[in-house]
Structures are given as structure tokens and as C-alpha cells.
Enzyme design. Sequence first.
Site, PDB file in Angstrom:
ATOM      1  N   GLU A   1       0.851  -1.190   0.000  1.00 53.81           N
ATOM      2  CA  GLU A   1       0.000   0.000   0.000  1.00 53.81           C
ATOM      3  C   GLU A   1       0.886   1.239   0.000  1.00 53.81           C
ATOM      4  O   GLU A   1       1.764   1.373   0.852  1.00 53.81           O
ATOM      5  CB  GLU A   1      -0.907  -0.022   1.240  1.00 53.81           C
ATOM      6  CG  GLU A   1      -1.875  -1.205   1.220  1.00 53.81           C
ATOM      7  CD  GLU A   1      -2.359  -1.629   2.603  1.00 53.81           C
ATOM      8  OE1 GLU A   1      -2.081  -0.919   3.579  1.00 53.81           O
ATOM      9  OE2 GLU A   1      -2.997  -2.702   2.689  1.00 53.81           O
TER      10      GLU A   1
ATOM     11  N   GLU B   1      -4.429  -6.794   2.804  1.00 51.79           N
ATOM     12  CA  GLU B   1      -3.163  -7.483   3.068  1.00 51.79           C
ATOM     13  C   GLU B   1      -3.192  -8.952   2.672  1.00 51.79           C
ATOM     14  O   GLU B   1      -2.179  -9.497   2.230  1.00 51.79           O
ATOM     15  CB  GLU B   1      -2.780  -7.328   4.540  1.00 51.79           C
ATOM     16  CG  GLU B   1      -2.250  -5.936   4.918  1.00 51.79           C
ATOM     17  CD  GLU B   1      -3.327  -4.890   5.103  1.00 51.79           C
ATOM     18  OE1 GLU B   1      -4.523  -5.261   5.038  1.00 51.79           O
ATOM     19  OE2 GLU B   1      -3.006  -3.710   5.303  1.00 51.79           O
TER      20      GLU B   1
ATOM     21  N   PHE C   1      -0.903  -4.308  11.019  1.00 51.77           N
ATOM     22  CA  PHE C   1      -1.738  -4.568   9.849  1.00 51.77           C
ATOM     23  C   PHE C   1      -1.325  -5.824   9.084  1.00 51.77           C
ATOM     24  O   PHE C   1      -1.748  -6.049   7.951  1.00 51.77           O
ATOM     25  CB  PHE C   1      -1.745  -3.348   8.918  1.00 51.77           C
ATOM     26  CG  PHE C   1      -2.112  -2.085   9.645  1.00 51.77           C
ATOM     27  CD1 PHE C   1      -3.125  -2.091  10.600  1.00 51.77           C
ATOM     28  CD2 PHE C   1      -1.444  -0.893   9.410  1.00 51.77           C
ATOM     29  CE1 PHE C   1      -3.462  -0.943  11.299  1.00 51.77           C
ATOM     30  CE2 PHE C   1      -1.777   0.266  10.107  1.00 51.77           C
ATOM     31  CZ  PHE C   1      -2.786   0.245  11.054  1.00 51.77           C
TER      32      PHE C   1
ATOM     33  N   HIS D   1       0.089   0.683  15.628  1.00 54.48           N
ATOM     34  CA  HIS D   1       1.233   1.186  14.885  1.00 54.48           C
ATOM     35  C   HIS D   1       2.555   0.978  15.631  1.00 54.48           C
ATOM     36  O   HIS D   1       3.574   1.512  15.217  1.00 54.48           O
ATOM     37  CB  HIS D   1       1.068   2.684  14.595  1.00 54.48           C
ATOM     38  CG  HIS D   1      -0.005   3.014  13.610  1.00 54.48           C
ATOM     39  ND1 HIS D   1      -1.340   2.870  13.897  1.00 54.48           N
ATOM     40  CD2 HIS D   1       0.042   3.468  12.329  1.00 54.48           C
ATOM     41  CE1 HIS D   1      -2.063   3.245  12.848  1.00 54.48           C
ATOM     42  NE2 HIS D   1      -1.247   3.609  11.873  1.00 54.48           N
TER      43      HIS D   1
HETATM   44  C1  LIG Z   1      -5.588  -3.337   7.742  1.00 56.53           C
HETATM   45  C2  LIG Z   1      -4.961  -1.996   7.593  1.00 56.53           C
HETATM   46  N1  LIG Z   1      -4.032  -1.815   6.650  1.00 56.53           N
HETATM   47  C3  LIG Z   1      -3.432  -0.619   6.499  1.00 56.53           C
HETATM   48  C4  LIG Z   1      -3.766   0.437   7.300  1.00 56.53           C
HETATM   49  C5  LIG Z   1      -3.057   1.782   7.142  1.00 56.53           C
HETATM   50  N2  LIG Z   1      -4.005   2.780   6.642  1.00 56.53           N
HETATM   51  C6  LIG Z   1      -4.610   3.626   7.470  1.00 56.53           C
HETATM   52  S1  LIG Z   1      -5.747   4.581   6.681  1.00 56.53           S
HETATM   53  C7  LIG Z   1      -5.390   3.863   5.187  1.00 56.53           C
HETATM   54  C8  LIG Z   1      -6.144   4.295   3.972  1.00 56.53           C
HETATM   55  C9  LIG Z   1      -7.625   4.156   4.175  1.00 56.53           C
HETATM   56  O1  LIG Z   1      -8.305   4.605   3.037  1.00 56.53           O
HETATM   57  P1  LIG Z   1      -9.880   4.724   3.009  1.00 56.53           P
HETATM   58  O2  LIG Z   1     -10.493   3.436   3.418  1.00 56.53           O
HETATM   59  O3  LIG Z   1     -10.255   5.252   1.692  1.00 56.53           O
HETATM   60  O4  LIG Z   1     -10.249   5.742   4.170  1.00 56.53           O
HETATM   61  P2  LIG Z   1      -9.807   7.278   4.289  1.00 56.53           P
HETATM   62  O5  LIG Z   1      -8.513   7.286   5.032  1.00 56.53           O
HETATM   63  O6  LIG Z   1      -9.714   7.840   2.928  1.00 56.53           O
HETATM   64  O7  LIG Z   1     -10.890   7.909   5.106  1.00 56.53           O
HETATM   65  C10 LIG Z   1      -4.400   2.910   5.336  1.00 56.53           C
HETATM   66  C11 LIG Z   1      -3.831   2.109   4.242  1.00 56.53           C
HETATM   67  C12 LIG Z   1      -4.731   0.200   8.281  1.00 56.53           C
HETATM   68  N3  LIG Z   1      -5.128   1.163   9.131  1.00 56.53           N
HETATM   69  N4  LIG Z   1      -5.318  -1.007   8.399  1.00 56.53           N
END
Ligand SMILES: Cc1ncc(C[n+]2csc(CCOP(=O)(O)OP(=O)(O)O)c2C)c(N)n1
Lengths: 387, 387, 327, 327
Positions: D29, D60, D86, D129
Site C-alpha cells: 500500500e 493485506e 496490519f 502502529h
Molecule cells: C488493515 C490496515 N491496513 C493498512 C492500514 C493503514 N491505513 C490507514 S488509513 C489507510 C487508507 C484508508 O483509506 P480509506 O479506506 O479510503 O479511508 P480514508 O482514510 O480515505 O478515510 C491505510 C492504508 C490500516 N489502518 N489497516
Amino acid sequence: MTVDTSNGAVPAGSSPRSGTDPAASAPQLVQLLTPEGERVEHPDYPLEVSAEEVRAIYRDLVLVRRIDTEAIALQRQGELALWASLLGQEAAQIGSGRALEPRDMAFPTYREHGVAWVRGVDPVTLMRMWRGVNMGGWDPAEHNFHLYTIVIGNQTLHAVGYAMGVQRDGNVGDADGEAVIAYFGDGASSQGDVSEAFNFAAVYNAPVVFFCQNNQWAISEPTERQTRTPLYHRAAGFGFPGVRVDGNDVFACMAVTRAALRAAREGQGPMLIEAFTYRMGAHTTNDDPTRYRLAADVETWKLRDPIERVKAYLARNQLADQAFFTEVDDEAGELAARIRREVRAMPEPAPETIFEHVYAEPHALIEAERAEFAAYHASFDAEEAGR
Amino acid sequence: MTVDTSNGAVPAGSSPRSGTDPAASAPQLVQLLTPEGERVEHPDYPLEVSAEEVRAIYRDLVLVRRIDTEAIALQRQGELALWASLLGQEAAQIGSGRALEPRDMAFPTYREHGVAWVRGVDPVTLMRMWRGVNMGGWDPAEHNFHLYTIVIGNQTLHAVGYAMGVQRDGNVGDADGEAVIAYFGDGASSQGDVSEAFNFAAVYNAPVVFFCQNNQWAISEPTERQTRTPLYHRAAGFGFPGVRVDGNDVFACMAVTRAALRAAREGQGPMLIEAFTYRMGAHTTNDDPTRYRLAADVETWKLRDPIERVKAYLARNQLADQAFFTEVDDEAGELAARIRREVRAMPEPAPETIFEHVYAEPHALIEAERAEFAAYHASFDAEEAGR
Amino acid sequence: MTTLTLGKAMNAGLRAAMENDPKVVIMGEDVGRLGGVFRITDGLQKDFGEDRVIDTPLAESGIVGTAIGLALRGYRPVVEIQFDGFVFPAFDQIVSQLAKMHMRSQGLVRLPVVIRIPYGGGIGAVEHHSESPEALFTHVAGLRVVSCANPLDAYVMIQQAIASDDPVIFFEPKRRYYEKADIDTEGAVAAAPPLHTTRVARPGTDATVLAYGSMVKTALQAAEAAAEDGRDVEVLDLRTLSPLDVETISASVNRTGRCVIAHEAPVFGGIGGEIAARITEACFYRLEAPVLRVGGYATPYPPARIEEHYLPDLDRICDAVDRTFAY
Amino acid sequence: MTTLTLGKAMNAGLRAAMENDPKVVIMGEDVGRLGGVFRITDGLQKDFGEDRVIDTPLAESGIVGTAIGLALRGYRPVVEIQFDGFVFPAFDQIVSQLAKMHMRSQGLVRLPVVIRIPYGGGIGAVEHHSESPEALFTHVAGLRVVSCANPLDAYVMIQQAIASDDPVIFFEPKRRYYEKADIDTEGAVAAAPPLHTTRVARPGTDATVLAYGSMVKTALQAAEAAAEDGRDVEVLDLRTLSPLDVETISASVNRTGRCVIAHEAPVFGGIGGEIAARITEACFYRLEAPVLRVGGYATPYPPARIEEHYLPDLDRICDAVDRTFAY
Ligand SMILES: Cc1ncc(C[n+]2csc(CCOP(=O)(O)OP(=O)(O)O)c2C)c(N)n1
Ligand SMILES: Cc1ncc(C[n+]2csc(CCOP(=O)(O)OP(=O)(O)O)c2C)c(N)n1
Ligand SMILES: [Mg+2]
Ligand SMILES: [Mg+2]
């Protein structure tokens, strides 16, 4: 030793529920050969098939059913630890399997003995894992047929990743391209992995065909416990086409899979095929389906037998005579006899194979434990000898 | 201490890609209030809204934006460890949040500060977790607003399970029924859990509304990295309705969510709402969006601001005068001042809280470690005192 | 007194829990009409209905995720994972949500969810059906982990686990499902020790063998064999893996001075290492030999035809006991 | 010689691996244009293209599952998990497929997949984290598990991991990403010891402290502090967690007679228990005190404002060393 989990009867007062009524969704079903053995046309899926090919198909169907019967018998005799029967799903497997080009890669579940057969995996090789001798062990690259995957749904992502590799190798874009097929069941459609596989395939436009054998049961759970909508609808939600095919019609399975593979290899991306069929036997030899489904349902589906209709088609069109049918039956009998013989004669794995192939490269702990194991057994042997 | 991961510039020669073009899918978008503040009708979603209610909505929108601005400032000053801005998504959150009945349960991600506001969670309470004082800690049952969930997608299944509980409590079937809402993002739509949640909800016909804020970015990845098809299409593949709504139109978000909740509480099962919006700010205060997107895209979306159009609507229809707008601004300023004050004055958590609430019932190891911890620190204190 | 197999005792325990508390619901694959592939939930759907014994879609993350949601709504879900090797799709929900939500909410949210996992080998199965992943859960704070070894404990401990306000991972020794015992189902729960206590399964003076689940029977057999050689081996049935009952364990080892731990899981990284480290700290001056471990090898669980060479048996336990006397 | 931070050394190592082998692909990601949230893959998509540095959907299990498929096709995928917490959605694919396929295929299928996990706390982050889940992987047969502690190892070990024909879980101490060192990138790989060797980070005679990843720096600080008190502490940077380099470890402890293990992960069920059990067996007669462990508590990782009380620091390590002298 095998735990028998099939010793209970249907609890008093219960009425096993039946699976989804196939008639209800009949209109959307792609069919090229009726249960009566009549050839019908479908505008989207023209199919030319020579008499010779139909006979070859018939032979495949009969042989894989015979392999299956023999495996069940071997399990009953204690020669196999377990077997997952393909009974009723021969057309879906032989049809889709024969649609594959040798260069295409297939990712099976644990029930694709018919596809394995088409891909040249010897049934005895296949049965090693069901006997408990190994956990797979044919060469996926030799047959372009991956190992069986038991954890439901996992293999669909492997198929997509493999297809992404095909893209990176530049082997997509025309009729000479490669395609990948991922098999899975109606139950598997519920797993997050399968949805993720749909989505990765769609996003990357990967050359992969998702082939779902909806045999209407995931062990004891009928399809309505897995989904509220016909499974082929799932594809559109991820942005690619889905189609439902009569899974007991080997012609339809072959034609639709061939078309989907062609689209994939040409670069049009994924497609979902739902082969609508029925699991005629138990889930595995450990299972007792009388606890959860009506014998009458099974009877209904007997009328839609995938082999009978090909036989009727061959006979009706005089493409084969009794001698041919007898010959195939004899061949099946010989195959069964060979399987029986070879399975029984299968060498026992050596205890030390526990430590083999855990890693590709040397590994200190494995070496240490292997040595301990050897020393321990040597000391035992010495003790025994000393007595 | 916070790792700054935002210190790089856009690599030379690269051209950040833009998100999906919203205009392309405009036809399917439910809109009740244009960016210019003009009220339009939609046959499926009639909406009656009093002047007073619009003013209350406007107030909510302004206040939550002010909360957001203040939080970012506090993070810059080192008072918060992190903040995920809702900038641009106020309408989606206030609209959907106001559609909820008090008895309905909401499951947020980590960005639903607007919904939290509507559900009566004090912004200062909310900021405790962003300051690193705790990890949540408001009472979900008090507000019918669950804790923030950071692992992407997990909460959608909790929402479905909760809705299954509502069914078992017999609280579905008429207008007095309860409904549940699950928030998630465009990125989250890729997670297996979200597909499984769709499927469980469909199979059990659970009273749950899936509210996807498609803000077109998952950190640096635009929506086309997540999906090949508009996200609201996903629902049909699982057998329930999906609709795309202008996520910057608070009226549309409110009307569509209300309709979906009504259907759910009456027993018609789940629905997916895709609120098409835009993340105007960085992903979080750690993020640097200049590395991956064009400022011009953000400018385009400024013209679709969710607050400006409500203000224009109020002004155009003389539903509010300048005094009202000034009053709201003043209130926002006071709120910000209170937040600033209270966040700065927030008591530090005691070190021993490490051991609190790990389990609901006594736990031998926790007690042992708590005691060791206390003894160790006591010995230190003694040592210091002895110096 | 009723004679029950371990499997039927599980069933009776579940039934009792469902009768005692209408909030108890059972979820899983094939737990309804079929009664589960091991028939542990046999007859429960018939008697308690489809709302309380829920055949779920085939998706373990979905099962545990919705169980958490049901718990948030006040239910007490008991999840059946069909086989040990199929718990991993649910690992994220278990580790990130089930284990952590109570602390995240500062105690405001309780998740009384039980996850039942038939575990271990010795049943001649294909891959993924014979694993022992318990150490992957004992390292996760917020979970409680237990395992029963006999019908009485199966009957009692499942009820105690369901009554617990914390999430409990409940490991059932599947190859012992058919072991029988006489149980007084009436008085059993009242008479039982708390869930997180270790039981002396056989008192002894010369060495302590620690076991749980399927290994308890094997350890008792080893103790019998050792007795023939004149060694009086104490066997502890751990019952609780997280938290450990360190007091009972170290009391025993402080008496005997020698300790062997047996589990089916690979020794490397198994719970045996944790126990050994703790015992060594607690009994340092009393230990005549290092704590020895007998377990699976650092390999995937092998094919059925050689599993007997992988699984600890009475000889390997006796051998380890002997080795503690060689120091 | 170039001065590089640990993070930039990771980046340089990945770049070198990609240059040396066109089959190496990076997946995850935000690894593309953004270069990852820690910028570890910075610039790689620009230079190697979108086919080799793949921004994946947010899933993942999908990432690891497709990485396995790519490996089956002859690629060598390097997966970035964004943060430790994650990795769990991918746990099933890692445990059931990545770890087991080589054995399942009797060696016919190799899966040279590297899973990079920035791990550990001390960065003031929100939940999920700051975790240290390494013990959950060391217990899984079929995986190799390593962790780097300095820029040179970051640069070298990631290349060795990518070159390995087995799956490697690669733990990166995220709070040390900004630590600097001078590296001779030219000769480094050729001069390096094999991947699965433990390094003496500081020789000493009185006690051994074992650490890895982020804790190596802390252990070295503790050794300095102990030196002021007249104690000569040896520090080992484990580097490899599975398999362990038992030889190097026990050689040290056999010399010093005292051992302390430090990791951020909870002590209970952590890799420290395994190491302690093994050392106790290997060095039983030489140990003056039980092996002591310093680590996280048996709780979820706490909120940022109190994480310093959770994380082992130099005082806690010194205290443990002192305690080994009290026996
Ligand atoms: C399982 C998991 N993988 C990776 C992350 C890291 N992460 C936090 S927010 C995010 C993006 C989320 O995108 P979206 O669902 O569009 O929500 P937004 O942040 O745009 O509100 C990522 C990859 C996480 N929190 N949980
Ligand atoms: C992740 C996982 N969970 C549970 C199982 C146990 N199991 C084996 S087969 C099966 C049903 C599969 O149904 P379906 O996908 O329809 O395939 P079929 O067996 O009908 O061919 C189940 C639940 C498993 N193998 N993997
Ligand atoms: Mg099926
Ligand atoms: Mg987003």
C-alpha cells in the site's frame, strides 16, 4: 487412524432442507446439451465439436467417475484416509479442464480430480495425499496444475498473482496469450480472500477465469446460507462479467470456459463462471449427508446426470456404438484395478521425511532436530537390539 | 515523539495522478442541493427540511470544520500526536449522522468526527486518543457511537453482528425498529472483511446501512487502484441495493441515509450508500499529499464545498441573516478556544494505566506484572530519594 | 453420574450454558443441522432454534467479526472453528479487535466471546486438520487461553469460559473426543475449581511432567511406565495456558526438582519455552536439571502416515524424564 | 563510504536487489508514488516502473496471496506491510500457504517472498502502529524471521533475504529508521556474514545481553552504563530470530554465565522464552543465574503518552543485569 464423524442419524423430528431450486434460475443458465442429450444452441457460445472429441470427452467423464468410485472404496477399506468425491461434477471439471490450453495454469481446490486427470496428473499420484503419504507433491509446473489447496479460498489469490506474473512476462494480448483458471466452490465465495481475488483481478485486469462449481452445498450448508443472490452476479459488482452455466453440461462448460479463457488471454481481463451443479455424494468420506438433506433432492439431480446425457447424445446421433461404450467401461475397470493395486503397494513414507523440504535452503534448527530424531531412534533400535 | 514522514518533496519529473473524474459518473449521483446552493428534487428521495433544521445543519457543518482546523493546529503545536482531517467530508458525515435515530447504532472508522459530534461525543473526549492519552474511551452505549476502528474494515463486521443482535432482540420490522450504520472508506472496500460484511448482512437480511465515504484517496492511492467499478455497484453483487450520493450535499446524504435506515429498520435488509466526496486535506497530519496529487484537483473540489452551498441556500432563500452566520462563527471560535484549553489541560495518564482494563476479570499475570512494575518504580524512587 | 465422552460432555456443557442464559448463541460452519463435523453442537439448533445456533457463511473473519458485534449487543457468542488450521482467516479480528476492545474502551465494552478450536493431531487427517496453534494466542494480550483434557473439564470449563466476561480461546483435544468418563453433571460446576487453575492429575515426587489437552493422557501413561522403572512422576494438567497457574506449577517443580513439558505444538516458540523460562526463574536453586521440552518438530504437521513419529508419545516423555536424571 | 540512515539503507538495498534481478518486484500500500509512509521505497516506482513497484488495493491477504502467485510464476516479490498491526489480515496466507507450500510440494515449489514489517514502538503513534508480533512468526515452521538493527545490516540483510529461496519475514525497527551510519555499499554484501548469524555488537565478559532490532541500541547504552559501574557486558545483536544462531549465543553465555534478553514484545510468550529455555539447556552448568527477560508487559501496546513506561529502556536492562548478579 481416522475419526469417524459420520455415525449419527438424522435427529428425530428434523426435516433436512433442500438446496436452491435450480429451476428458479434456469433462464439465465447457459446450456448446450439437455439432460436428454439434445444439442441446443446458444447465441453467445457456438460450439463445434467432432465425434472423436465427444467420445474422448465421454471417456474422460467415465474414467474420472470410476477413479472416484474406486477412491471411495479404497477409503472404506482403510487404504485412503479421506476422499472428497467429485460425483455429479464430472462435466464441470472435464468441460472446463479441456478448455484449457497446455500453457494455461490451473489452481484447483481439493475436489478437482477431473481437472487433474485432464492435466495429466496420475490418479495414483493424486491419491498419495489422500492416503496420508504426502501433502501433494506432483510438479505444478510439469502439469500446469497447481497443488490442491485445502484452506478455502486461498488459491484464488494465488491464481490472480500468477496471472499478474503472466502480464509482466508480456504473455497477454492475443490468441497466443496465457490464461489462468481458479477453481472454487459455492462455500468459498463467502471468504474474504475470494472477494479480494475478484478485486485484484479486476483492478489489474489480470488474465484469470474464476470457475465456481456451485454444487449447492458447503458440507451441510445449502447455498442460501452463503449468498442471497446467484453467485455469478458477484462479478458485476467488481466490474467484470459473470455467467451461469449448466454445470452438468460438459459442452456448455467447455464452450463458456474456452470463451472466458480466450477473453483473458487476449487482454480483456477476468470473468466469473458459475457452474450450476450438484454434489451427488457426501462432502467427503467422513460426512453423512442424510443428516441434512433429502434423498429426493439427490434423486432429482440424478435425472440431470452429466454422463448420461453425453451417452444419449452419442447414441442418438450414432457417434458411438455399444462396442465403444463397453470398451470405455473396460478401460475404466482396468484403471480402477491399477489404482487399487498401486495405492495398496504405495511405499510408506520414511519417518525422517518429517524434516524434508521444510525449507529450500539449509536450516540450523531443522538439521539439529533431524539429528536428535535420528539419535533418539538409533538409541531405541540399539535398546531393542540389546534385549 | 512522532515520526515525521512528510519531509520529502515530489520527486523530479513525476506528475502526480489525479483521482477519478466525478463528472463521469454524475448521472447516477443523487443530488438535492447543487454546489451553487440550489435545491433540486429527486423522485426517490423527497426531503422536507425546515429553516430551523437547515440552520442547525449549517451550524453542525461549521462547528465540525472548526473542530478539525483546531485539531490540526494542536497537532502542529505538538499537543496531539496525530489527526485525521475530515475536511471536505462534513456533509457526508453530518448528513448521515443526522439521519440516525438516537436508538440507532453507528460504527465509525477513525475519521468520523462529524458523526461523533452529532452523536454527542465531546470533541475533547475524542481527542484523547489523538493526543495519545487513551485509545478511545467514550462509552459507545451512551452515545450509540462505537469506538473508532483503525484496522481498515474490521468494524463493518461488528456492525453486521450488532444488527444480527437487533434482529434477535426483535427490534426490526416497523418504523420503530432499530438500524445500524457502518462507516468505511473507498480503500476499505478492498478488504475481505468488508465483502464478508456485505455478504453476512445480505444472507441474514440484517438491518444495517453501509456508508462508504469515497473521498477518492486511500492515503496516496486513488480510487482506480482500489476498484474498477463505481463502489456502489458492489452491493448488487451481494444481493442488495446500492446508491451513489453527492457526498458534498448534506441534504442528499441525509435523505438517502434516512431512507436506507428506514428500509433497514422495517426489515428490508442492508443497503450500500457511496457518498462521493473528496479528501481535501492530507490523509493525516503525517501525510504530504503534494507527493501524489495535483493541487488543481483540490481546487476543482473547492468549488463543490459542502458548507458553502448550504450557506448559499440559506442566504438565497433568506432563511438566515448575517447575524446568524456571525453567531455561528463566534460559537465556532469559542468551541475552538475551549478545545485548545481543555486539550492542553488534559491530565497525563498515570504510567500504571498500562495494566488497567486489559481484562474485565482478575488476571494473575497482569497482577504480577503490575506489582513488579510498582516495586521497580518504588525502588527507583527510593534510590533517587537516597541521592 | 452419567458416562459421557469428552465430545458429548462438551455438548452437554454447551446445552447447559444455553439453558442458563438466553444470551448465549452458537455460531460457526455446519454447527446447525449437522451439529458440527464432530457433532459437538448436535441437537442444539433443533432445541434452541436457528437464531441461537447459527449456521454461518464460510468465512472465519466474518464469523468472529459478527460475534464481536453480537457481544457488543449483549450476546455471549460461542464460535466454533471447524479445525485448528482454519482459525487464521479470523486471526486479525481476534488479535486486533477481540483481544483489545476492552482496554481500548477503558473497560466500558466487554466481549464475552468464546472461540472453540478442536486442535491437534493423531486422527489421520489431511493437511491443516491437526495443528496446535495455541502459542499464537497465548502471546496475544487480552485473550484467555485454556484447554480441557477430560470429559469433566470439558463439561465444566466450557461453561466457565462462556460465563467469563473476557474473550476465551478454548482448545479441545479432538483426538480425545471419544474418551469416556463418569460425570455428575448436577454438581460439577459448583464443585469445580476456577477456570484458570492447574490440576495435579497424578501426584509424584521425583519429577514433574506438565501437559494439557491431548498430552495429559500421554503424560499419565508415561508416568505409569516410569513407575514401573521406580520413578514417581507427578503429572500436572495445566488446563490454563494464559494466564498460567505459575503457583501450582512452581510448587510442584520446587518439590520434584525436575520438569518436562509436553505439547503437540512445535517446541520452537511453543508455550513450553515460556513455561520453562518462568519455572527456571521461580525454581532456579531447586532445579536439578534444565526444564526439558517434548513436542512437535519445527516443521509443518506431517502427513498422516508418519504423524506418530511427530507426536510426542509416552516413550519420548519417558526419555526426557530420564534425561533430567542424567544431569 | 556513504552516510545513510537505516531507512535510506533499506531503500538502497531494495534498489540494489531490483537492479541485480529483474524478477524482484515490490508490492504494498502506497509503495509507489508516495514511496511508502516511511519512504522506504522512495523513487523506486519512478525508476523501475509500475509493473515492478506495485501499489496494491488495501487488502493485506490479497497482497500476500498475489505475491505467492507471482512467486509461483518465477518472481521474487517483496511485500511491504504498512505497520506491524496490519499484518494480521494476511496471517492466514502467510501461515497456511507461504510457510507450507515448499513442504507441501516436496520441494518442487519455492516461494522466495520477503515480507517487510516496520515494527515496534517509541514513535508516539496511535493504536496498532507500535506492535512487535515477531514471536507469532517464529513459531510458524517454514518461515525465516530476521530483524536488522543498523544501516549496514538493513542494506545487506534485505538483499540476502530477497536472495533467499525461502520466505523471509523481515522486521524493521521503525523508530531507528533515522539512525545514521557510514556504509561501504560496494563491498558490503560480499563482506557480510550469512543472514542467519548473530553478531557480537559489543564484547564483554561479565554478562550477555541479547537484543535485536530497536533494542540493540538500547542494550548498547545499557552496556555503557554498566561499564561505568565496572561491569563488562557483552551485547549480541541476534539479527536472526528463526532459526536462532544458538551456537553464537551459547558460546557467549557459556563465557559470561549470565544472560538477559530484551525485546519490545510482551515477555509472556515472546521469543525470549524460547531463547531462555534453549540457553538454559545448553549452558545449564555455567549459568550463575536464571536467564532474565526484559520486555513489554502482557498488555496491549499502551497509548503514546505512557509508552516510555512500557518499552524496555536502559535502566530496565541494567536492573535485570544487576539482578543476575544477585543470584
Ligand atoms: C488493515 C490496515 N491496513 C493498512 C492500514 C493503514 N491505513 C490507514 S488509513 C489507510 C487508507 C484508508 O483509506 P480509506 O479506506 O479510503 O479511508 P480514508 O482514510 O480515505 O478515510 C491505510 C492504508 C490500516 N489502518 N489497516
Ligand atoms: C478456511 C477454511 N474453513 C473451513 C474449512 C473446512 N471445510 C472444508 S470444505 C468446506 C466446505 C466447502 O464448500 P464449497 O466451497 O462449496 O466446496 P465443496 O466442498 O462443495 O466443493 C469446509 C467448511 C476449510 N477447509 N477452510
Ligand atoms: Mg459446494
Ligand atoms: Mg478514502
